[in-house]
Enzyme design. Structure first.
Site, mmCIF file in Angstrom:
data_model
loop_
_atom_site.group_PDB
_atom_site.id
_atom_site.type_symbol
_atom_site.label_atom_id
_atom_site.label_comp_id
_atom_site.label_asym_id
_atom_site.label_seq_id
_atom_site.Cartn_x
_atom_site.Cartn_y
_atom_site.Cartn_z
ATOM 1 N N SER A 172 0.805 -1.223 0.000
ATOM 2 C CA SER A 172 0.000 0.000 0.000
ATOM 3 C C SER A 172 0.834 1.267 0.000
ATOM 4 C CB SER A 172 -0.929 0.019 1.222
ATOM 5 O OG SER A 172 -0.182 -0.077 2.421
ATOM 6 N N HIS A 213 -0.833 4.907 6.873
ATOM 7 C CA HIS A 213 -0.127 5.460 5.723
ATOM 8 C C HIS A 213 0.176 6.942 5.922
ATOM 9 C CE1 HIS A 213 -2.875 2.189 4.354
ATOM 10 N NE2 HIS A 213 -1.722 1.731 3.870
ATOM 11 N N ASP A 266 -3.887 8.141 7.823
ATOM 12 C CA ASP A 266 -4.983 7.318 8.362
ATOM 13 C C ASP A 266 -4.543 6.402 9.495
ATOM 14 O OD1 ASP A 266 -3.461 5.514 6.985
ATOM 15 O OD2 ASP A 266 -5.010 4.917 5.556
#
Length: 373
Positions: free
Chosen positions: A45, A350, A347
């Site tokens: 991610s 990240h 968040d």
């Protein structure tokens, strides 16, 4: 849409370097100077520009507030805006790198690289983790799957090895960051840090094997990022919170988790040295995410982050770190901070666009002299 965004090289360089406050120099070399014409990315991610949301359109990353700052729309990037790979593309003077699974991307035509990274992916295949009683809850598209996609892609654009080598001589390959999810899933499913530490050699070997495979495809410049100091991230600080003050360092990061990342990075750097010995004609470079992130923590005021919120999520709610695993960013009732540029964490898992920018700038400055341009 991300795949339609193009930048004037001059404007890109001005935006990328001149807007940066010190201590990074404004005259830092850029990837464009190296003549790179494409970037090929493997990872999770940290780098995914839209693959997971093709696999799982219901993902939180497929809707606002993800993407709100730059794109004004969710693109599958796990941030409010741009990722490090986007800043690498800007520095190289090429368009943003499209996700492999994005059917609208025209990947076989544009020729500026492909992003194979998938949010939630692991270095080890899910069946190997399952044998160790560790589940992969987000995706089964591990590093080996991404390498298979890459093989399929190069089979579609290359006539033979020599043709591929010619096409890839001005390309940059980025293998990772990956492996952090292997450890995270194990930790959050009840494994101890010492138990997770036993995974590290196998994870590093998977990354080393991936680098060998991209070299076999024809790669001549490969960046292999290490892991972040995860003990500084809200998700870990929340899950493994303790009243023992000795468990934290001067930045209020959990030392035992940072030591795990440090151990991974040590073994990875040893593997990179072995690869350099085996492939002396290939530039294989360690991407030092750990030091880059700690540099940001050490310069929060200079970089104009809010030093009272450096370990709080911008998009999140609950506890000391504005993070709750059961009420994460994108869920109903979860707020977004007024100014994401004041936060490092987007968040809880990240980085914000601004933190990604400074990570990328530090890394480009560090790796550029080693690229053999």
């Amino acid at each position: 849409m991300a795949n339609n965004v193009h930048f004037s090289p001059v404007l890109a360089l001005i935006c990328f370097f001149l807007l940066a406050p010190s201590p990074l120099p404004c005259n830092a070399q850029t990837l464009k100077t190296c003549g790179l014409n494409s970037i090929y990315q493997l990872g999770d991610s940290v780098s995914d520009t839209g693959n997971l949301i093709q696999e799982h359109p219901e993902s939180a990353f497929a809707k606002l507030p993800y993407g709100e700052t730059f794109f004004k729309n969710a693109t599958g990037r796990c941030s409010n805006g741009l990722l490090m790979i986007d800043y690498f593309a800007i520095s190289a003077g090429i368009p943003f790198v499209d996700a492999f699974l994005n059917s609208n991307a025209s990947l076989y035509i544009q020729g500026h690289g492909v992003n194979f990274a998938v949010a939630g992916s692991t270095a080890l295949p899910s069946y190997i983790l399952a044998d160790k009683k560790i589940s992969s809850p987000v995706t089964n598209s591990s590093l080996s799957t991404q390498l298979d996609w890459m093989f399929t892609y190069f089979n579609g654009i290359c006539y033979d090895y020599d043709d591929c080598a010619q096409k890839l001589k001005s390309s940059l390959f980025i293998v990772g960051e990956i492996g952090e999810n292997d450890y995270k899933y194990a930790l959050f499913q009840g494994k101890t840090v010492e138990e997770v530490k036993t995974l590290v050699p196998e994870v590093v070997q998977a990354i080393k094997d991936a680098v060998t495979r991209v070299i076999d495809f024809g790669a001549v410049r490969v960046v292999v990022p290490g892991n972040f100091p995860v003990g500084c991230f809200p998700i870990y600080l929340t899950q493994f919170r303790t009243n023992d003050s000795a468990a934290y360092d001067q930045f209020h990061c959990l030392k035992c988790l940072n030591n795990l990342s440090f151990h991974h990075n040590e073994l990875l750097q040893q593997a990179i040295q072995e690869l350099k010995n085996e492939h002396p004609n290939v530039a294989i470079i360690y991407g030092d995410y750990y030091t880059a992130f700690m540099w940001i923590l050490g310069h929060v005021r200079t970089l104009e982050f809010d030093d009272g919120s450096i370990q709080k999520a911008c998009c999140g709610i609950g506890g000391d770190y504005d993070f709750n695993l059961t009420k994460m960013c994108g869920m109903s009732g979860v707020p977004v901070c007024e100014n994401p540029d004041k936060r490092i964490s987007w968040d809880g898992v990240h980085l914000t666009q601004k933190a990604n920018k400074y990570m990328a700038m530090w890394l480009i400055r560090d790796i550029f002299p080693k690229l053999r341009c």
